[in-house]
Design a protein around this motif. Structure first.
Motif, PDB file in Angstrom:
ATOM      1  N   VAL A 105     -21.029 -91.043  15.687  1.00 48.28           N
ATOM      2  CA  VAL A 105     -19.792 -91.530  16.057  1.00 48.28           C
ATOM      3  C   VAL A 105     -18.739 -90.345  15.776  1.00 48.28           C
ATOM      4  CG1 VAL A 105     -17.889 -93.402  15.874  1.00 48.28           C
ATOM      5  CG2 VAL A 105     -20.528 -93.905  15.587  1.00 48.28           C
ATOM      6  N   ALA A 106     -18.080 -90.162  16.893  1.00 43.94           N
ATOM      7  CA  ALA A 106     -16.767 -89.020  16.683  1.00 43.94           C
ATOM      8  C   ALA A 106     -15.683 -89.376  16.943  1.00 43.94           C
ATOM      9  CB  ALA A 106     -17.406 -87.806  17.426  1.00 43.94           C
ATOM     10  N   LEU A 107     -14.513 -88.941  16.475  1.00 46.25           N
ATOM     11  CA  LEU A 107     -13.171 -89.403  16.827  1.00 46.25           C
ATOM     12  C   LEU A 107     -12.467 -87.832  17.058  1.00 46.25           C
ATOM     13  CD1 LEU A 107     -10.894 -91.188  17.001  1.00 46.25           C
ATOM     14  CD2 LEU A 107     -10.337 -90.677  14.886  1.00 46.25           C
ATOM     15  N   ILE A 108     -12.048 -87.842  18.564  1.00 45.72           N
ATOM     16  CA  ILE A 108     -11.199 -86.726  19.087  1.00 45.72           C
ATOM     17  C   ILE A 108      -9.905 -86.681  19.231  1.00 45.72           C
ATOM     18  CG2 ILE A 108     -11.162 -85.205  20.982  1.00 45.72           C
ATOM     19  CD1 ILE A 108     -14.278 -85.866  21.394  1.00 45.72           C
ATOM     20  N   ARG A 109      -9.143 -86.073  18.802  1.00 46.82           N
ATOM     21  CA  ARG A 109      -7.618 -86.134  18.927  1.00 46.82           C
ATOM     22  C   ARG A 109      -7.182 -85.689  20.433  1.00 46.82           C
ATOM     23  NH1 ARG A 109      -7.819 -83.205  14.154  1.00 46.82           N
ATOM     24  NH2 ARG A 109      -6.925 -84.658  12.227  1.00 46.82           N
ATOM     25  N   SER A 110      -6.842 -86.845  20.899  1.00 47.07           N
ATOM     26  CA  SER A 110      -6.505 -86.795  22.275  1.00 47.07           C
ATOM     27  C   SER A 110      -5.585 -88.054  22.731  1.00 47.07           C
ATOM     28  CB  SER A 110      -7.484 -86.765  23.421  1.00 47.07           C
ATOM     29  OG  SER A 110      -7.098 -86.843  24.658  1.00 47.07           O
ATOM     30  N   ASP A 111      -4.395 -87.931  23.745  1.00 44.95           N
ATOM     31  CA  ASP A 111      -3.466 -88.855  23.912  1.00 44.95           C
ATOM     32  C   ASP A 111      -4.227 -89.791  25.013  1.00 44.95           C
ATOM     33  OD1 ASP A 111      -1.507 -88.309  22.277  1.00 44.95           O
ATOM     34  OD2 ASP A 111      -0.357 -87.054  23.848  1.00 44.95           O
ATOM     35  N   GLU A 112      -5.522 -89.274  25.624  1.00 40.80           N
ATOM     36  CA  GLU A 112      -6.293 -90.161  26.532  1.00 40.80           C
ATOM     37  C   GLU A 112      -6.686 -91.743  25.903  1.00 40.80           C
ATOM     38  OE1 GLU A 112      -9.366 -88.213  28.243  1.00 40.80           O
ATOM     39  OE2 GLU A 112      -8.298 -86.564  29.161  1.00 40.80           O
ATOM     40  N   ILE A 113      -6.642 -92.495  26.899  1.00 44.66           N
ATOM     41  CA  ILE A 113      -7.036 -93.960  26.437  1.00 44.66           C
ATOM     42  C   ILE A 113      -8.476 -93.927  26.837  1.00 44.66           C
ATOM     43  CG2 ILE A 113      -6.973 -96.546  26.771  1.00 44.66           C
ATOM     44  CD1 ILE A 113      -3.805 -96.109  26.921  1.00 44.66           C
ATOM     45  N   ASN A 114      -9.535 -93.489  25.843  1.00 43.64           N
ATOM     46  CA  ASN A 114     -10.975 -93.416  26.444  1.00 43.64           C
ATOM     47  C   ASN A 114     -11.880 -93.519  25.303  1.00 43.64           C
ATOM     48  OD1 ASN A 114     -12.789 -92.878  28.291  1.00 43.64           O
ATOM     49  ND2 ASN A 114     -12.131 -90.979  28.688  1.00 43.64           N
ATOM     50  N   ALA A 115     -13.018 -93.792  25.589  1.00 45.26           N
ATOM     51  CA  ALA A 115     -14.073 -94.022  24.650  1.00 45.26           C
ATOM     52  C   ALA A 115     -15.399 -93.920  25.337  1.00 45.26           C
ATOM     53  CB  ALA A 115     -14.179 -95.107  23.773  1.00 45.26           C
ATOM     54  N   PHE A 116     -16.693 -93.450  24.911  1.00 37.36           N
ATOM     55  CA  PHE A 116     -17.697 -93.414  25.576  1.00 37.36           C
ATOM     56  C   PHE A 116     -18.865 -93.445  24.783  1.00 37.36           C
ATOM     57  CE2 PHE A 116     -16.413 -88.962  25.349  1.00 37.36           C
ATOM     58  CZ  PHE A 116     -17.640 -88.567  24.672  1.00 37.36           C
ATOM     59  N   CYS A 117     -20.189 -93.843  25.231  1.00 41.38           N
ATOM     60  CA  CYS A 117     -21.541 -93.970  24.595  1.00 41.38           C
ATOM     61  C   CYS A 117     -22.434 -93.332  25.478  1.00 41.38           C
ATOM     62  CB  CYS A 117     -21.766 -95.101  24.102  1.00 41.38           C
ATOM     63  SG  CYS A 117     -23.408 -95.222  22.951  1.00 41.38           S
ATOM     64  N   MET A 118     -22.898 -92.118  25.048  1.00 40.72           N
ATOM     65  CA  MET A 118     -23.862 -91.376  26.334  1.00 40.72           C
ATOM     66  C   MET A 118     -25.447 -92.049  25.774  1.00 40.72           C
ATOM     67  SD  MET A 118     -22.494 -87.384  25.569  1.00 40.72           S
ATOM     68  CE  MET A 118     -23.253 -86.656  27.044  1.00 40.72           C
ATOM     69  N   PRO A 119     -26.034 -91.647  26.658  1.00 44.99           N
ATOM     70  CA  PRO A 119     -27.696 -92.138  26.294  1.00 44.99           C
ATOM     71  C   PRO A 119     -28.018 -91.432  25.144  1.00 44.99           C
ATOM     72  CG  PRO A 119     -27.380 -91.499  28.653  1.00 44.99           C
ATOM     73  CD  PRO A 119     -25.925 -91.216  27.938  1.00 44.99           C
ATOM     74  N   GLY A 120     -28.843 -92.444  24.305  1.00 45.36           N
ATOM     75  CA  GLY A 120     -29.370 -92.097  23.177  1.00 45.36           C
ATOM     76  C   GLY A 120     -28.384 -92.284  21.938  1.00 45.36           C
ATOM     77  N   GLY A 121     -27.260 -92.831  22.234  1.00 45.57           N
ATOM     78  CA  GLY A 121     -26.386 -93.502  21.002  1.00 45.57           C
ATOM     79  C   GLY A 121     -25.270 -92.556  20.755  1.00 45.57           C
ATOM     80  N   LYS A 122     -24.853 -91.632  21.624  1.00 44.04           N
ATOM     81  CA  LYS A 122     -23.597 -90.632  21.069  1.00 44.04           C
ATOM     82  C   LYS A 122     -22.399 -91.094  21.309  1.00 44.04           C
ATOM     83  CE  LYS A 122     -27.425 -88.214  19.933  1.00 44.04           C
ATOM     84  NZ  LYS A 122     -27.385 -87.936  18.308  1.00 44.04           N
ATOM     85  N   ILE A 123     -21.676 -91.650  20.667  1.00 43.38           N
ATOM     86  CA  ILE A 123     -20.280 -92.411  20.862  1.00 43.38           C
ATOM     87  C   ILE A 123     -19.333 -91.508  20.338  1.00 43.38           C
ATOM     88  CG2 ILE A 123     -18.940 -94.354  20.074  1.00 43.38           C
ATOM     89  CD1 ILE A 123     -21.714 -95.732  19.243  1.00 43.38           C
ATOM     90  N   ALA A 124     -17.949 -91.566  21.222  1.00 42.31           N
ATOM     91  CA  ALA A 124     -16.775 -90.926  20.937  1.00 42.31           C
ATOM     92  C   ALA A 124     -15.800 -91.753  21.214  1.00 42.31           C
ATOM     93  CB  ALA A 124     -17.026 -89.548  21.670  1.00 42.31           C
ATOM     94  N   PHE A 125     -14.749 -91.828  20.382  1.00 40.21           N
ATOM     95  CA  PHE A 125     -13.438 -92.414  20.767  1.00 40.21           C
ATOM     96  C   PHE A 125     -12.250 -91.329  20.650  1.00 40.21           C
ATOM     97  CE2 PHE A 125     -15.691 -96.246  20.251  1.00 40.21           C
ATOM     98  CZ  PHE A 125     -14.736 -97.143  20.191  1.00 40.21           C
ATOM     99  N   PHE A 126     -11.467 -91.450  21.468  1.00 40.77           N
ATOM    100  CA  PHE A 126     -10.265 -90.652  21.352  1.00 40.77           C
ATOM    101  C   PHE A 126      -9.028 -91.375  20.750  1.00 40.77           C
ATOM    102  CE2 PHE A 126     -11.226 -88.232  25.902  1.00 40.77           C
ATOM    103  CZ  PHE A 126     -12.513 -87.757  25.181  1.00 40.77           C
ATOM    104  N   THR A 127      -8.084 -90.681  19.788  1.00 37.05           N
ATOM    105  CA  THR A 127      -7.328 -91.289  19.114  1.00 37.05           C
ATOM    106  C   THR A 127      -6.356 -92.161  20.065  1.00 37.05           C
ATOM    107  OG1 THR A 127      -5.959 -89.125  19.189  1.00 37.05           O
ATOM    108  CG2 THR A 127      -7.582 -89.605  17.393  1.00 37.05           C
TER     109      THR A 127
END
Length: 275
Positions: A105-127
């Motif tokens: 799980v990772a958090l990335i600084r960005s104004d975008e309203i976005n999040a995703f989970c890639m195959p294999g369980g790789k998750i990212a949220f944008f602030t």
């Protein structure tokens, strides 16, 4: 045997093999979704997951270089990781491969309203999705559960299989002897993972599977309705930074469908809260 008959027989054998390998809906599932697509078997899961891991690592490296990767010690990152730890134990019934996934799980600084989970369980949220929508823990769990469900139900694998079949003129008969060069092609397709558009049925699938996973983990299913109401409000704003909504359209029908399914998982939530 004539070549046409051999081709027909080969196609039937391939379809039977794909059907046998299809992921079944868990016996105790409370939401009603169909079996995962058979077409996804054209893309080897292991190679796609490896490609996703590489792309995810590159994304985090780029974010780190720009000072946009939020460090693990940050309270928001720890919050996301804690929510993920509650959800992950309820993922294997939807995909046995999830038992071996190295979840991140990772958090990335960005104004975008976005999040995703890639195959294999790789998750990212944008602030942006946390800050602009002021998500509660329950609402974050609904977003995360939805994105996990896309990975568990292998929607990216299915979409890439469709793309690859079209892009390289796939011959089903030739694939019976082992997927030919499609495995190598799958690795190259990994670069498309962040630009895929899922179908309406995929989105419904992810909504319901994510709803059940979150409820089993003790997150209030009513939050799914509130989440998409917030998304609907965001859609009516200036439209900037709404990448999430470009691939996850909000609307009354989506909200009504969630409202209809909340009672199906309410008991799971109440049971989880008593544990």
């Amino acid at each position: 045997m004539p070549s046409a008959a051999l081709s027909t027989l080969s196609r039937r054998r391939w379809l039977l093999a794909a059907g046998a390998a299809a992921v079944a809906v868990p016996a105790l599932a409370q939401v009603a979704v169909g079996s995962a697509s058979r077409l996804r078997h054209l893309v080897p899961a292991e190679q796609l997951e490896q490609s996703a891991a590489q792309q995810y690592a590159q994304l985090l490296q780029q974010a780190r270089a720009k000072g946009a990767l939020v460090p693990d010690g940050d309270a928001q990152v720890q919050r996301l990781q804690a929510i993920a730890r509650r959800l992950i134990p309820f993922t294997p019934p939807w995909n046995e491969r999830a038992r071996q996934w190295q979840w991140q799980v990772a958090l990335i600084r960005s104004d975008e309203i976005n999040a995703f989970c890639m195959p294999g369980g790789k998750i990212a949220f944008f602030t942006g999705i946390l800050d602009k929508l002021r998500l509660t823990d329950d609402e974050v769990a609904m977003v995360m559960g939805h994105e996990m469900a896309h990975a568990l139900r292998e929607h990216a694998r299915e979409q890439l299989a469709k793309n690859s079949a079209t892009g390289i003129g796939l011959s089903l008969g030739a694939q019976l002897l082992g997927l030919g060069d499609l495995g190598n092609y799958a690795a190259r397709l990994g670069g498309q993972l962040l630009s895929l558009n899922f179908s309406r049925s995929d989105e419904t699938d992810a909504d319901l599977v994510g709803l059940e996973i979150a409820a089993r983990a003790g997150f209030n299913p009513q939050a799914a309705v509130r989440l998409w109401e917030k998304m609907g409000t965001a859609t009516g704003s200036n439209g900037q930074g709404l990448n999430f909504l470009s691939t996850h359209p909000s609307g009354p029908q989506r909200i009504r469908q969630l409202q209809a399914n909340v009672p199906k998982v309410q008991g799971l939530y109440e049971q989880a809260r008593r544990r």
